[in-house]
Each structure stands twice: as structure tokens, then as C-alpha cells.
Write an enzyme that holds these catalytic residues in place. Sequence first.
Site, PDB file in Angstrom:
ATOM      1  N   ASP A  45     -28.289   8.418 -17.675  1.00 52.45           N
ATOM      2  CA  ASP A  45     -27.911   8.575 -16.409  1.00 52.45           C
ATOM      3  C   ASP A  45     -28.595   9.794 -15.978  1.00 52.45           C
ATOM      4  OD1 ASP A  45     -26.026   8.264 -14.377  1.00 52.45           O
ATOM      5  OD2 ASP A  45     -24.520   9.939 -15.160  1.00 52.45           O
ATOM      6  N   TYR A 103     -29.748  12.042 -12.011  1.00 48.75           N
ATOM      7  CA  TYR A 103     -28.915  13.039 -11.155  1.00 48.75           C
ATOM      8  C   TYR A 103     -29.928  13.303 -10.163  1.00 48.75           C
ATOM      9  CZ  TYR A 103     -26.375  17.457 -10.938  1.00 48.75           C
ATOM     10  OH  TYR A 103     -25.344  18.703 -10.816  1.00 48.75           O
ATOM     11  N   HIS A 120     -25.995  15.402  -3.945  1.00 49.23           N
ATOM     12  CA  HIS A 120     -24.807  15.374  -4.943  1.00 49.23           C
ATOM     13  C   HIS A 120     -25.084  16.711  -5.823  1.00 49.23           C
ATOM     14  CE1 HIS A 120     -22.191  14.136  -8.166  1.00 49.23           C
ATOM     15  NE2 HIS A 120     -23.206  14.215  -9.175  1.00 49.23           N
ATOM     16  N   ARG A 122     -21.266  26.280 -10.108  1.00 49.13           N
ATOM     17  CA  ARG A 122     -22.002  27.570 -10.261  1.00 49.13           C
ATOM     18  C   ARG A 122     -22.147  28.347  -8.827  1.00 49.13           C
ATOM     19  NH1 ARG A 122     -24.816  23.394 -12.577  1.00 49.13           N
ATOM     20  NH2 ARG A 122     -26.225  23.455 -10.682  1.00 49.13           N
ATOM     21  N   GLU A 133     -18.164   7.682 -10.259  1.00 48.97           N
ATOM     22  CA  GLU A 133     -19.427   8.386  -9.524  1.00 48.97           C
ATOM     23  C   GLU A 133     -20.180   6.985  -9.065  1.00 48.97           C
ATOM     24  OE1 GLU A 133     -21.405  10.745 -12.350  1.00 48.97           O
ATOM     25  OE2 GLU A 133     -20.550  12.582 -11.366  1.00 48.97           O
ATOM     26  N   GLU A 182     -23.196   4.807  -8.467  1.00 51.29           N
ATOM     27  CA  GLU A 182     -24.209   4.731  -8.723  1.00 51.29           C
ATOM     28  C   GLU A 182     -25.000   3.402  -8.969  1.00 51.29           C
ATOM     29  OE1 GLU A 182     -25.064   7.211 -12.222  1.00 51.29           O
ATOM     30  OE2 GLU A 182     -23.503   8.317 -12.057  1.00 51.29           O
ATOM     31  N   ASP A 222     -19.723   5.429 -12.973  1.00 50.86           N
ATOM     32  CA  ASP A 222     -19.814   6.422 -14.120  1.00 50.86           C
ATOM     33  C   ASP A 222     -18.596   7.434 -14.271  1.00 50.86           C
ATOM     34  OD1 ASP A 222     -20.934   7.492 -16.463  1.00 50.86           O
ATOM     35  OD2 ASP A 222     -21.802   9.073 -15.172  1.00 50.86           O
ATOM     36  N   ARG A 270     -13.366  15.592 -14.659  1.00 55.46           N
ATOM     37  CA  ARG A 270     -14.081  16.823 -14.511  1.00 55.46           C
ATOM     38  C   ARG A 270     -13.401  18.202 -15.036  1.00 55.46           C
ATOM     39  NH1 ARG A 270     -18.335  14.577 -12.360  1.00 55.46           N
ATOM     40  NH2 ARG A 270     -17.881  13.309 -10.583  1.00 55.46           N
ATOM     41  N   GLN A 305     -15.075  18.019 -18.260  1.00 52.74           N
ATOM     42  CA  GLN A 305     -16.607  18.360 -17.797  1.00 52.74           C
ATOM     43  C   GLN A 305     -16.862  19.794 -17.947  1.00 52.74           C
ATOM     44  OE1 GLN A 305     -18.248  16.090 -14.961  1.00 52.74           O
ATOM     45  NE2 GLN A 305     -20.189  16.794 -15.023  1.00 52.74           N
ATOM     46  N   TYR A 333     -19.412  21.221 -20.906  1.00 49.68           N
ATOM     47  CA  TYR A 333     -20.653  20.958 -20.707  1.00 49.68           C
ATOM     48  C   TYR A 333     -21.874  22.120 -21.057  1.00 49.68           C
ATOM     49  CZ  TYR A 333     -21.815  23.301 -16.128  1.00 49.68           C
ATOM     50  OH  TYR A 333     -22.143  24.387 -15.382  1.00 49.68           O
ATOM     51  N   LYS A 373     -17.504  11.814 -19.961  1.00 50.06           N
ATOM     52  CA  LYS A 373     -18.262  10.639 -19.435  1.00 50.06           C
ATOM     53  C   LYS A 373     -18.264   9.281 -20.632  1.00 50.06           C
ATOM     54  CE  LYS A 373     -20.750  12.761 -15.867  1.00 50.06           C
ATOM     55  NZ  LYS A 373     -20.867  12.169 -14.510  1.00 50.06           N
ATOM     56  N   THR A 378     -18.109   3.504 -18.684  1.00 48.06           N
ATOM     57  CA  THR A 378     -18.903   3.499 -17.572  1.00 48.06           C
ATOM     58  C   THR A 378     -18.995   1.735 -17.278  1.00 48.06           C
ATOM     59  OG1 THR A 378     -20.323   5.194 -18.688  1.00 48.06           O
ATOM     60  CG2 THR A 378     -21.271   3.556 -16.937  1.00 48.06           C
ATOM     61  N   THR A 400     -25.057   9.933  -9.335  1.00 48.94           N
ATOM     62  CA  THR A 400     -24.112   9.807  -8.168  1.00 48.94           C
ATOM     63  C   THR A 400     -24.820   9.861  -6.556  1.00 48.94           C
ATOM     64  OG1 THR A 400     -22.153  11.019  -9.342  1.00 48.94           O
ATOM     65  CG2 THR A 400     -22.194  10.759  -6.897  1.00 48.94           C
ATOM     66  N   GLU A 457     -16.890  15.947  -4.983  1.00 46.53           N
ATOM     67  CA  GLU A 457     -17.327  16.002  -3.515  1.00 46.53           C
ATOM     68  C   GLU A 457     -16.581  15.635  -2.403  1.00 46.53           C
ATOM     69  OE1 GLU A 457     -21.228  13.902  -5.058  1.00 46.53           O
ATOM     70  OE2 GLU A 457     -21.926  15.174  -3.367  1.00 46.53           O
TER      71      GLU A 457
END
Lengths: 408, 408
Positions: A121, A123, A128, A137, A194, A196, A228, A232, A235, A239, A248, A252, A341, A355
Site C-alpha cells: 500500500d 501513500y 492526503h 503530527r 480509504e 484507493e 483499505d 484510526r 493506528q 504505528y 489495517k 482490505t 488514499t 480527513e
Amino acid sequence: MPQQSPLDLPEGDPFGPHNLPYGVFTTADAPEHRRIGVRYGDHVLDTAAVAAMLGSPHTDLLSQPLLNPLMAAGRPVWDAVRAEVRGWLTDPAYQTTVEPMLVPLAEVTLHLPFEVADYVDFYASEHHASNVGRMFRPQDEPLLPNWKHLPIGYHGRAGTVVVSGTPVVRPLGQRLPAGADTPVFGPTQRLDIEAEVGFVVGTPTAPGERVPLTSFRDHVFGVTLVNDWSARDLQSWEYRPLGPFLAKSFATSVSAWVTPLAAFDAARTAPPARDLPLLDYLDDSATEPDGLDIRIEVALNGHPVSYPPFATMYWTAAQQLAHMTVNGATLRTGDLYASGTVSGPEREQRGCLLELTWSGRDPLELPDGTRTFLLDGDEVTLTAWAPGPDGSRIGLGEVTGRIAAATD
Amino acid sequence: MPQQSPLDLPEGDPFGPHNLPYGVFTTADAPEHRRIGVRYGDHVLDTAAVAAMLGSPHTDLLSQPLLNPLMAAGRPVWDAVRAEVRGWLTDPAYQTTVEPMLVPLAEVTLHLPFEVADYVDFYASEHHASNVGRMFRPQDEPLLPNWKHLPIGYHGRAGTVVVSGTPVVRPLGQRLPAGADTPVFGPTQRLDIEAEVGFVVGTPTAPGERVPLTSFRDHVFGVTLVNDWSARDLQSWEYRPLGPFLAKSFATSVSAWVTPLAAFDAARTAPPARDLPLLDYLDDSATEPDGLDIRIEVALNGHPVSYPPFATMYWTAAQQLAHMTVNGATLRTGDLYASGTVSGPEREQRGCLLELTWSGRDPLELPDGTRTFLLDGDEVTLTAWAPGPDGSRIGLGEVTGRIAAATD
């Protein structure tokens, strides 16, 4: 008014002669007999049966219970089979043979069409990645320094890739409540999607072989839609430092139809301008454009909530394949890699609820109530299309999944 | 002095009747005929041939070219096959049948013994995780806040798992030179090993089924040694925020022998004291201990450089399996999960060069020169053993690999 032939499609049907996606189906009278079908309008052509009747040289490949042998056969065979199937469907000489072999979609069960080897997967949406960076962050720059130098990606769980329609059971796991320093255990409270686009590898590589940008079309067999599913809260707790894992790995979903890459020739488009120079193996400034103008719709319980534009993705699928193999890692037939995503610059173009609701701060107002993350019973459906030749549309198969309550 | 029977092993042979690891082999006279063998001393028992001659009920399982069907058969069958093979090797009644079916190790080619489904790599050594934290994130606490609450792990590339002896080609990739803000491309300059122990899943799970700590032995078929080759310069540039990708995906070497989990009963030992209370599904304070006293040796060009002690791992393989399935993710036969680098508290117990040389600051002094990271032509060999019943030793198959120069 005479009964219309299923070979006569309504004008603008997104599953017309320029599309011809492959799937694997069974019918109620032979529920164990998985075989390859090609979607045409609202019907499935039983390609194995037609091939056998007409003595096609591809009868064996089309009579398999999975697409993998056809995928492994390589691009010249893909092109030959596609041309042959198109001939069956469009040349009046075949009409009496083909017409009885078209099964209404409503009468078939669709299965996972290929055996997944490795699942990767990416990114690849700048919008996104920037939005997630702002939320996860907030103290840092939204995009990390590496993001515009290489397509960030990671391996996911191949064994839990499921076909559209498979229920998605809410996962259990650890999460850290706000302000706490000890995690709690239970069903995820932030179950997300997600949206995709997935790319399915046909032609494998030899050990150490790298796939340059210009060989992308020799290795990628086709395109799927991918959801996907993501938890959250799991995650954000798990992570660091090795990436997403249980958030995840529970499911899927992929579309039941794999559209040949060749169907997207008219959808090729330039990717966004590159802000930084790229290393040679990723530099696509002098190659034919490998962006794809695929327009996705995300619907929640039947209500459209987003229109993610795949054409806005910073990294193309060709760059992702070049990157994935530049270290000598081999490709196997059945490798699936997804774009990450798909989110455009506008709010209504974002491809996940994280989002769309800005981590739950701005709930979506839907006819059946507000939503931050998914509730049990919610059904999410992704659909998509791309421009085809002569003003036609290329429909991608839908990906749908309904959330089932967590089990003890 | 009469020729000694290969059934008479020297005292203390680590591949005696308490071990009996499975592999897949061919011989020069039939290089396409892959079949299952059991190692006994320095010989391989052709189990398919013996089973057929004796009319064993397990002849079909033992005549396969891969271990997967035997692995899928479940623990009662594993136990029955193991008891039967032990009988063949130790009951004098079988000696004349069995003796001619023992092929010297030097006359066989060993192959990857099982088809890998998904590959997961954990990070279960507190010493390793702390050392890496100190080097990669010097501004932070060495251990992240989640580390003692859950076994951190991620998915790796199943398609590049290779059997011991396969050359490892130095990967190309992006790295960020010290002080630079733009990456350069080329062969990794920090090629490293990771000495790990791997666990091979036999019995799959149904969707949504979780594997409690007490069911670990019903699902895990056996144990391998693993060298998770790593390119540290690629890794430090690419790993944020989604974890390692190309730094690990080029090759993962496993031993040619899979030792049944049952062989490690005498090696079970209590894991380190837990510093924090664990959530119920991970809490092993009231279960039989699932730590394993496996003693690894890492040799570089024949010179021992480290002795990583698996008994010091904070998280057990049973906890890792419970965690991996707690979200409902299914297991497949052939899933491989590795422990993460095994590092003990002492310098000479560290399982990778990154730690052994403290990121290159403290080179190793070897008879053939100093080393920070691996040079082309270097050969790394992992070996290991565990205490068996009655003072015996259980040898794990070695994992060896030689570094080949990068290819253009």
C-alpha cells in the site's frame, strides 16, 4: 417491442466494448464451478464456454478458477485475448454463439478474481499525506522530508484481501484514550475507509530485475478499486516506529472486476508538476504521462460523500512499480499494490473519513444522521470511471462493504 | 573398524531423535523431484520413500514437494507423523528398511521448505528496540510509550523469503548522506543482518477467530532461524511514517529445516518480568511459560561475533500470535512470523551489526579485518540450539548467505 439483445448496450454504458474487465464467477446451478467471465453491460460473458465452443487458442487460460494463469501469460497474450473477446462481443458473426453465454449479473456470484501474492500500500496523494501529517503530527511540517523524493509505501496483509460485498467485522484492539497513558481494549471507535486504486501485477520479474518506468505496461495486468479499511485509534497507538499493522490487517476490499490496463489509454494524463527534481529511476519528465484520470465516488449508505480525483496523485503507478523493484525485490504474479488514499485539494475530494471529518471534529451531515466514523450496519460503496476512447466511459467495478458488529 | 550405521549418532548430536526437523530436498539423480526429508545427524531421511515402503497412513502428506499440506493437517497429525518417524529411526525393527533411505547431507540440495503466505516481522527484544531508539531517535526516550503494551510488528515481503545459501545481492536505493537534504542513489553502504527466530503457522483460522495464548501450540507448526537482511541507510531515510519498506524487502533468509514446536518442550522458560500490567489477551502471568531458551551464534566469515540469547525476548511467540489475530485477521497455512532481532543486554549478545558496531562507530575487529557493515563477499551464518530432554541438544538449521555485489 421485441426483447433486446444483451449485446445491444445503452449508449454510454461504462461496461461497453472498450472496457471488458475480467472477473471470476459461479452460477447457482454449479456453485463450485469457478470460471472467468468478462463483464459486458449488466451481463457476464462466460468466456470459458465461448472459447471452448469456438476452439479458441486461449480456452485453457480462460477456463481457470482464477485470473493468475492469464495474468502470468504476459502482455502479448493479454492483448490477444482482449481482442478476441471484443470480437466475440461486437462482430455480428458471433452473435448467435455468444448471446446465450451472457449471464445476467443478478444471477452470478462474484469471487476474489486472483490469488494475491504480496500486497503493498502506497501513500501517493500529497493532499492526503499532508492532511494526515497535520492531524497525527501537529508539531511538525505536514509532509516529512522524504515524501517528495520517493513513493512512501509499506507491506499489508495479503491474506485478508477480500472481494467486494464481503462483510467487514469491526476489529478489536488497543487504543489510547485522550489524556490517558495506559491503553484500553475493545472494538475500534474510529473505523474508517480509504478510497484507493489498485494495480495487479501479471508478469513476474527475475531476481534482481528492476522495472523501469517504460516497462510498467509489460508487468501490470489491470486495475481494481480498493477500500483499505482502517481503525484510526488502533493506528495512532501502534504505528510508531514500524508503521500500521493491526489497524489495517483485518480487511482490505477489492472490486470483483479487474479492468485491463489497456482500457485506460485514453485516461492517461500528466501527473501534478514535480516540486523537486527526481532521481533518474523515478524521473518521468521525459516519458509518456502515467497519471490516470480516474474519478471515484464514495457513497455512505447510498449517499455520495466524496469525489476523489485520482489524476491529482503525486506519484504514478509506474513510479511506484519502479521504486518497489529498484532494490532487486522480485515481483510475483498476483502482487497487488494500491495507490494510497486518493484525496484531492477540496474537502469534498477527500478519500477517508479521517480527513472528511477532520478526525471527527466536523461530522458529516447525512440524510440518515451525522457521521464521524463508521457505525455498525453502515455500508460504504466506491465506484469510479475514467474517460475511454470516442467519448466512452470505462467503469471500474464497485467495492462495497457493510460493517458488522464486533464479535466477542 | 566396521562402517558405522548413519542411525548411530555420536553422543550429543544436535540432530538426534528429539529433534527431527523437516525440510524439502532433491538429489542429483532427480533434480525435479522435491520431497520431504527429516534430518538425522548428517543425513536426510527420505520420508516419502520410507512411508511408501511401510504403507504409512501419512504417505501422501510426506510425498508432497512442500511442507504446507502437512502443516495444514493440524496438531494431532503433526504428533502422529513425528512419533512414526521417530519410530522408524530408533526402533531396530525398521533398521534394514530405513538405513538405505538415509542420504548424506552433502548429497542433497535443500529448498525453501514451505510456501510463505504472509510474512510478519516483530520487534520483541527490549535491548534491540532500546538500542535502535537511541541511535535513530536520540532526542527521545529509547523505548516508545507503546512498546511494553503490545508486540510491535509489521508486514514484510513474503515473495523474497529465500532459503539458506541463496546469495544476497547488495540492494540499490536512496539514502540521505550526513548533512545533506537531498538523497543520493546507489548500492547500500550499510548492509546489515538481523538474527531472528521464525515461527511457521500450520493450522489456519476462520475469519474473526482469535488465537488465545493457550492455543499457540495448536496453530504453530515449527520454528526456523531467520536472517532479516537490512539496508540501514535506506531504512533511516524511508521509514517515516509507514515503517521499513525497501530496506528489508530485497531478501529474508530462512533455514532449510523447520523444527517442530514440540521439540522445544524442554526449552520453555519464563520470559523477562513484565514491567507493566498487560491487557488480558496478552497477559501470560498465569499461563505456562512460552519463552524459549534458544541460543544463537552469529558468525561472519566463520568468526563468531555474537551470541544472541532468545530467552531474553520480552514478548513471546504466543503473545505475538495472540496479538496478530486479536483484530480478527485470519491466519493461513504458511504464514511466517519472526521475532525481531534477538539482542541480549551485553554487547556480545547483540543480533545486528548496527548495534554491534553502534551504527559504525565501534568497528568489529576480525581476523580478516575490521567491519562496520557487510562488504561484498562476506558470508554470514546463523546457528542455534536449545536444550532438549535428558540433556540432549536441539539444533536449529543454519541460515547462511553471502553478499554479492550490486548489479547495475
